[in-house]
Design a protein around this motif. Structure first.
Motif, PDB file in Angstrom:
ATOM      1  N   VAL A 123      -9.947   7.624  -9.848  1.00 12.23           N
ATOM      2  CA  VAL A 123     -10.297   6.692  -8.779  1.00 12.23           C
ATOM      3  C   VAL A 123     -11.818   6.625  -8.705  1.00 12.23           C
ATOM      4  O   VAL A 123     -12.487   7.660  -8.699  1.00 12.23           O
ATOM      5  CB  VAL A 123      -9.723   7.131  -7.421  1.00 12.23           C
ATOM      6  CG1 VAL A 123     -10.028   6.097  -6.352  1.00 12.23           C
ATOM      7  CG2 VAL A 123      -8.220   7.358  -7.513  1.00 12.23           C
ATOM      8  N   ARG A 179      -6.054  -1.057 -11.374  1.00 11.41           N
ATOM      9  CA  ARG A 179      -5.828  -1.802 -10.144  1.00 11.41           C
ATOM     10  C   ARG A 179      -7.072  -1.680  -9.277  1.00 11.41           C
ATOM     11  O   ARG A 179      -7.826  -0.725  -9.393  1.00 11.41           O
ATOM     12  CB  ARG A 179      -4.600  -1.270  -9.395  1.00 11.41           C
ATOM     13  CG  ARG A 179      -3.307  -1.472 -10.168  1.00 11.41           C
ATOM     14  CD  ARG A 179      -2.989  -2.953 -10.326  1.00 11.41           C
ATOM     15  NE  ARG A 179      -1.727  -3.134 -11.015  1.00 11.41           N
ATOM     16  CZ  ARG A 179      -1.639  -3.352 -12.331  1.00 11.41           C
ATOM     17  NH1 ARG A 179      -2.733  -3.358 -13.078  1.00 11.41           N
ATOM     18  NH2 ARG A 179      -0.447  -3.530 -12.882  1.00 11.41           N
ATOM     19  N   LYS A 180      -7.281  -2.649  -8.426  1.00 12.21           N
ATOM     20  CA  LYS A 180      -8.478  -2.617  -7.578  1.00 12.21           C
ATOM     21  C   LYS A 180      -8.168  -3.189  -6.200  1.00 12.21           C
ATOM     22  O   LYS A 180      -7.225  -3.973  -6.026  1.00 12.21           O
ATOM     23  CB  LYS A 180      -9.632  -3.377  -8.221  1.00 12.21           C
ATOM     24  CG  LYS A 180      -9.389  -4.858  -8.426  1.00 12.21           C
ATOM     25  CD  LYS A 180     -10.599  -5.495  -9.104  1.00 12.21           C
ATOM     26  CE  LYS A 180     -10.385  -6.995  -9.309  1.00 12.21           C
ATOM     27  NZ  LYS A 180     -11.584  -7.629  -9.950  1.00 12.21           N
ATOM     28  N   LEU A 218      -1.967   1.689  -5.739  1.00 13.39           N
ATOM     29  CA  LEU A 218      -3.127   1.858  -4.855  1.00 13.39           C
ATOM     30  C   LEU A 218      -2.881   1.122  -3.555  1.00 13.39           C
ATOM     31  O   LEU A 218      -2.523  -0.050  -3.558  1.00 13.39           O
ATOM     32  CB  LEU A 218      -4.372   1.298  -5.541  1.00 13.39           C
ATOM     33  CG  LEU A 218      -5.596   1.143  -4.637  1.00 13.39           C
ATOM     34  CD1 LEU A 218      -6.096   2.484  -4.163  1.00 13.39           C
ATOM     35  CD2 LEU A 218      -6.688   0.376  -5.323  1.00 13.39           C
ATOM     36  N   ARG A 219      -3.088   1.794  -2.459  1.00 13.88           N
ATOM     37  CA  ARG A 219      -2.948   1.161  -1.149  1.00 13.88           C
ATOM     38  C   ARG A 219      -4.209   1.436  -0.339  1.00 13.88           C
ATOM     39  O   ARG A 219      -4.509   2.584  -0.053  1.00 13.88           O
ATOM     40  CB  ARG A 219      -1.725   1.694  -0.392  1.00 13.88           C
ATOM     41  CG  ARG A 219      -0.398   1.510  -1.109  1.00 13.88           C
ATOM     42  CD  ARG A 219       0.750   2.061  -0.263  1.00 13.88           C
ATOM     43  NE  ARG A 219       2.010   2.039  -0.994  1.00 13.88           N
ATOM     44  CZ  ARG A 219       2.453   3.023  -1.755  1.00 13.88           C
ATOM     45  NH1 ARG A 219       1.708   4.128  -1.890  1.00 13.88           N
ATOM     46  NH2 ARG A 219       3.597   2.928  -2.380  1.00 13.88           N
ATOM     47  N   VAL A 268      -3.250   6.890  -3.310  1.00 12.19           N
ATOM     48  CA  VAL A 268      -3.056   6.554  -4.713  1.00 12.19           C
ATOM     49  C   VAL A 268      -1.944   7.433  -5.265  1.00 12.19           C
ATOM     50  O   VAL A 268      -1.768   8.575  -4.829  1.00 12.19           O
ATOM     51  CB  VAL A 268      -4.362   6.746  -5.522  1.00 12.19           C
ATOM     52  CG1 VAL A 268      -4.785   8.207  -5.544  1.00 12.19           C
ATOM     53  CG2 VAL A 268      -4.236   6.183  -6.923  1.00 12.19           C
ATOM     54  N   ALA A 325      -8.446   2.147  -9.568  1.00 11.86           N
ATOM     55  CA  ALA A 325      -7.622   3.305  -9.918  1.00 11.86           C
ATOM     56  C   ALA A 325      -6.913   3.023 -11.231  1.00 11.86           C
ATOM     57  O   ALA A 325      -6.524   1.891 -11.518  1.00 11.86           O
ATOM     58  CB  ALA A 325      -6.608   3.587  -8.828  1.00 11.86           C
ATOM     59  N   ILE A 350      -6.823   9.233  -0.135  1.00 17.56           N
ATOM     60  CA  ILE A 350      -8.173   8.935  -0.624  1.00 17.56           C
ATOM     61  C   ILE A 350      -9.155   9.050   0.535  1.00 17.56           C
ATOM     62  O   ILE A 350      -9.133   8.275   1.485  1.00 17.56           O
ATOM     63  CB  ILE A 350      -8.250   7.533  -1.228  1.00 17.56           C
ATOM     64  CG1 ILE A 350      -7.285   7.408  -2.388  1.00 17.56           C
ATOM     65  CG2 ILE A 350      -9.666   7.211  -1.686  1.00 17.56           C
ATOM     66  CD1 ILE A 350      -7.094   5.987  -2.869  1.00 17.56           C
ATOM     67  N   VAL A 354      -4.576   1.497  -7.485  1.00 19.12           N
ATOM     68  CA  VAL A 354      -5.358   2.415  -6.697  1.00 19.12           C
ATOM     69  C   VAL A 354      -5.559   2.041  -5.255  1.00 19.12           C
ATOM     70  O   VAL A 354      -5.294   0.932  -4.886  1.00 19.12           O
ATOM     71  CB  VAL A 354      -6.737   2.609  -7.340  1.00 19.12           C
ATOM     72  CG1 VAL A 354      -7.498   1.365  -7.232  1.00 19.12           C
ATOM     73  CG2 VAL A 354      -7.415   3.795  -6.745  1.00 19.12           C
ATOM     74  N   THR A 355      -6.065   3.013  -4.460  1.00 19.01           N
ATOM     75  CA  THR A 355      -6.499   2.754  -3.088  1.00 19.01           C
ATOM     76  C   THR A 355      -7.952   3.135  -2.987  1.00 19.01           C
ATOM     77  O   THR A 355      -8.750   2.376  -3.432  1.00 19.01           O
ATOM     78  CB  THR A 355      -5.667   3.562  -2.097  1.00 19.01           C
ATOM     79  OG1 THR A 355      -4.308   3.331  -2.347  1.00 19.01           O
ATOM     80  CG2 THR A 355      -5.997   3.168  -0.695  1.00 19.01           C
TER      81      THR A 355
END
Length: 318
Positions: free
Chosen positions: A172, A205-206, A267-268, A256, A188, A232, A14-15
């Motif tokens: 998210v 993911r975080k 995720l970025r 995301v 995410a 996001i 995730v982002t």
């Protein structure tokens, strides 16, 4: 009705990327409006802690949204509908809904479930997610599921669902963070329902996010919205107490996405590349990017003793 409580431990990508309504009460036209904000609640029990688009009225850009309130005592209002008419403020109205099922404490976000008719996910601050079916003026609890991998001391104010190009859904959400010492943590994961109607999260993911504005008494992420392209958008807010002063901003936190199978998320979280949209004097706790190419969003505030306000603004880009 039987509610299943599951412990879901997985990991995702995730982002960054909803909520509370106005108090069941009088039409908003009786309240003062400044800077395009329309009042939809007039005390601490009627602020907007999260909102989800539930429909558009024809014609003048009117928007219908469900809003949640972060009330904690039995019998207090949990959910309402706001009909927001930017070109006709006197027609903006608040309709209280009944809550049918286990009564939550401190609802902070709500999101429509993609591909369903009248189903929503509502999040309480400690990480419990309520699956709701809304029919008429009643929200009925279908199921209750905890978020996966809840960190110790987490305080959640945001939850959003996005759809990939392959029709799969990604969730998210974020621990809001606090001040300069604790950034927000954005999570995410792939999102789906199993055969029993229980919400399931894939690998999580975080990533951390720090808001550039406002300063002091900071909540780095007070709500999240995911655009069709996976951007996001987050709101951030400063809360110095029940009477303010308040300040808020909306900015892009990252992107995301899901793979074609919907089994993994990417995720970025990006370094902030442009100045956020600032909203001084309000504590924004709800942001919902609206369909269309004009980048508009519906914003909601929980201004504590001052009540709740809504406004549309071009904060989601093109």
């Amino acid at each position: 009705m039987q509610l299943r409580h599951k412990s879901l431990l997985s990991a995702a990508l995730v982002t960054l990327a909803l909520a509370a309504p106005a108090r069941a009460g009088a039409p908003a036209e009786s309240a003062p409006r400044t800077g395009g904000w329309q009042q939809v609640g007039d005390d601490a029990t009627s602020g907007v802690s999260g909102l989800a688009l539930s429909g558009r009225a024809a014609g003048d850009g009117a928007v219908e949204a469900l809003v949640v309130h972060d009330n904690k005592k039995p019998g207090q209002q949990r959910i309402s509908r706001v009909t927001f008419r930017p070109s006709a403020p006197k027609d903006t109205k608040v309709t209280p809904f009944a809550w049918d099922g286990m009564e939550p404490k401190d609802l902070e976000a709500i999101e429509a479930v993609p591909g369903t008719d009248g189903e929503f996910m509502a999040l309480a601050s400690r990480g419990l997610v309520y699956r709701l079916h809304v029919d008429g003026d009643t929200a009925r609890v279908l199921d209750l599921t905890p978020l996966p991998a809840i960190p110790e001391g987490a305080d959640f104010e945001s939850f959003a669902l996005g759809t990939s190009a392959h029709g799969k859904t990604v969730a998210v959400w974020a621990d809001r963070g606090a001040g300069t010492g604790r950034p927000a943590t954005v999570f995410a994961a792939p999102f789906s329902f199993n055969e029993y109607g229980e919400a399931e999260f894939g690998n999580v993911r975080k990533a951390e996010f720090r808001a550039a504005y406002p300063k002091g008494d900071m909540r780095h992420v007070s709500d999240i919205s995911v655009t069709k392209s996976g951007r996001i958008m987050v709101s951030s807010a400063s809360d110095a107490g029940d009477d303010g002063p308040f300040a808020s901003a909306v900015s892009e936190a990252g992107r995301v996405s899901l793979n074609a199978k919907g089994s993994a998320a990417t995720l970025r979280i990006a370094a902030q590349r442009s100045a956020p949209d600032r909203f001084d004097g309000r504590k924004i706790e709800a942001v919902e990017c609206l369909p269309g190419a004009d980048g508009r969003a519906l914003l909601g505030t929980d201004d504590e003793n001052l009540g709740g306000f809504v406004k549309s603004a071009s904060v989601c880009g093109g």
